[in-house]
Scaffold this active site. Sequence first.
Site, mmCIF file in Angstrom:
data_model
loop_
_atom_site.group_PDB
_atom_site.id
_atom_site.type_symbol
_atom_site.label_atom_id
_atom_site.label_comp_id
_atom_site.label_asym_id
_atom_site.label_seq_id
_atom_site.Cartn_x
_atom_site.Cartn_y
_atom_site.Cartn_z
ATOM 1 N N ASN A 123 -33.987 -26.399 -4.936
ATOM 2 C CA ASN A 123 -35.355 -26.901 -4.724
ATOM 3 C C ASN A 123 -36.017 -27.357 -6.022
ATOM 4 O OD1 ASN A 123 -35.578 -24.192 -5.588
ATOM 5 N ND2 ASN A 123 -37.586 -23.937 -4.653
ATOM 6 N N HIS A 147 -33.238 -19.282 -8.838
ATOM 7 C CA HIS A 147 -33.865 -20.566 -9.188
ATOM 8 C C HIS A 147 -33.810 -20.702 -10.703
ATOM 9 C CE1 HIS A 147 -35.683 -20.985 -5.128
ATOM 10 N NE2 HIS A 147 -35.640 -19.662 -5.182
ATOM 11 N N LEU A 148 -33.057 -21.683 -11.184
ATOM 12 C CA LEU A 148 -32.959 -21.862 -12.639
ATOM 13 C C LEU A 148 -33.829 -23.004 -13.142
ATOM 14 C CD1 LEU A 148 -29.167 -21.278 -13.480
ATOM 15 C CD2 LEU A 148 -31.081 -19.661 -13.626
ATOM 16 N N ARG A 149 -34.433 -23.762 -12.220
ATOM 17 C CA ARG A 149 -35.309 -24.888 -12.601
ATOM 18 C C ARG A 149 -34.534 -25.939 -13.409
ATOM 19 N NH1 ARG A 149 -38.168 -22.760 -8.670
ATOM 20 N NH2 ARG A 149 -39.708 -21.226 -9.264
ATOM 21 N N HIS A 163 -33.892 -19.840 4.312
ATOM 22 C CA HIS A 163 -35.228 -19.315 4.003
ATOM 23 C C HIS A 163 -35.861 -19.057 5.366
ATOM 24 C CE1 HIS A 163 -38.976 -18.967 1.495
ATOM 25 N NE2 HIS A 163 -39.436 -18.962 2.731
ATOM 26 N N ASP A 187 -33.427 -13.907 -6.210
ATOM 27 C CA ASP A 187 -34.524 -14.850 -5.974
ATOM 28 C C ASP A 187 -35.436 -14.936 -7.200
ATOM 29 O OD1 ASP A 187 -35.981 -16.786 -4.706
ATOM 30 O OD2 ASP A 187 -37.206 -15.395 -3.544
ATOM 31 N N HIS A 197 -33.239 -13.422 0.839
ATOM 32 C CA HIS A 197 -34.386 -12.567 0.502
ATOM 33 C C HIS A 197 -35.045 -11.946 1.737
ATOM 34 C CE1 HIS A 197 -36.184 -16.448 1.291
ATOM 35 N NE2 HIS A 197 -35.952 -16.919 0.083
ATOM 36 N N LYS A 241 -28.653 -24.994 1.781
ATOM 37 C CA LYS A 241 -29.866 -24.189 1.884
ATOM 38 C C LYS A 241 -30.826 -24.821 2.878
ATOM 39 C CE LYS A 241 -32.895 -21.042 0.892
ATOM 40 N NZ LYS A 241 -33.706 -20.810 -0.282
ATOM 41 N N HIS A 261 -28.548 -15.694 -5.316
ATOM 42 C CA HIS A 261 -29.752 -16.507 -5.033
ATOM 43 C C HIS A 261 -30.616 -16.557 -6.291
ATOM 44 C CE1 HIS A 261 -33.159 -17.658 -2.060
ATOM 45 N NE2 HIS A 261 -33.631 -17.851 -3.297
ATOM 46 N N HIS A 320 -42.132 -19.260 -12.923
ATOM 47 C CA HIS A 320 -43.226 -20.234 -13.029
ATOM 48 C C HIS A 320 -43.961 -19.885 -14.310
ATOM 49 C CE1 HIS A 320 -42.961 -21.845 -8.897
ATOM 50 N NE2 HIS A 320 -42.673 -20.600 -8.532
ATOM 51 N N LEU A 366 -42.626 -15.663 -2.141
ATOM 52 C CA LEU A 366 -42.345 -15.957 -0.737
ATOM 53 C C LEU A 366 -40.881 -15.699 -0.446
ATOM 54 C CD1 LEU A 366 -44.474 -19.185 -0.260
ATOM 55 C CD2 LEU A 366 -44.854 -16.964 0.836
#
Length: 363
Positions: A57, A31-33, A152, A263, A190, A115, A29, A267, A235
């Site tokens: 996302n 997030h690589l953007r 999620h 996760d 998560h 997802k 899990h 940012h 979150l």
Amino acid sequence: MNRTHSTSNSPPKPGAAGRLLLRQPDDWHVHLRDGVVLKSVANYTARQFARAIIMPNLAEPITTIAAAEAYHKRIVEAVAEDTSFTPLMTCYLTDSLAAREVEQGFASGVFTACKLYPANATTNSSFGVTDIKNVYSVLEAMQRIGMPLLVHGEVTDSEVDIFDREAVFIERVLSAVVDDFPVLKVVFEHATTADAVAFVEAGGANIAATITPHHLEFNRNAMFQGGIRPHYYCLPVAKREQHRLALRRAATSGSPKFFLGTDSAPHVINAKQSACGCAGIFNAPFALESYTKTFEEEGALDRLEAFASEYGPRFYGLPLNKGTIALVRQEQRVPDCLDCADTQIVPFHAGQKLSWQIERDHS
Ligand code: NCD
Ligand code: ZN
């Protein structure tokens, strides 16, 4: 702690010099953007993990085979040439997604999983599912073809206290999904509560969970330690100590239902340190070292390899990685900030000392 564990499959033993040799792990899990942030963060993940489940996302979520293929290409391009890394793409479920797109994407190997974001649960989830019944035809197809559903697990009802949203999701949504689709593979992403741990433990072999390094490390007090601490906000939000302890027990229990999923959710600094800061912890740079800290504290270093490198692929029906990675007991200080394009990102454990580090030049 002095727990001894019965072990299976020749577990790694910390050497006399404090060296741990592990089968190369995967991150189930992350997030690589996209764009410049992707280019800045991808290698932190790729230098530790052979594969990763890529969260869909983006500002414009990944809902088609074509979008996933294009994003896959951008990720591969962002990874250093001498690093072998396989992004495993996911499809973002929306109310109107066609089961056909999901089935074709899975059959052709583009999508590994779907997802589920309840609408507005977290970052870039406004396109998420407004009522689980809206995706029942997709879930039916996924169950039939053996495609995992990654969840999620939070309700978004503002009347539900934020610390209860995971437990209420289990009660109101997930229990019914599991009853209605008894052989659907489900990953409770998560997990942050004892309730989620109990739910997963009570389920069949088709129900598993990922656990992050940060939910193992701190409880909700960390967000308010002497002031408001945005870098501890993610979150699902961290919960009470009893829940953290349940997660630590689950992760180090040797149960194949619990495996590694960071996760990691970068940012940039101004988006975190703001009057309305984003949710997400950038833990990719020291993820394996962070998990190792927890497993060592729990007297369970002999169970780290299975959690990090075996239970995930077994659940997904993928081969175990052939390569290895070594950790050495050598203190390192985590930087306060890491560069990201023309700004910075604060990593998890910023300013702290970690007692393990990944061995360089290991082959
Ligand atoms: C994630 C993000 O920023 O994309 N944030 C987070 O706090 N984990 C979204 C998510 O996984 O909820
Ligand atoms: Zn996430």
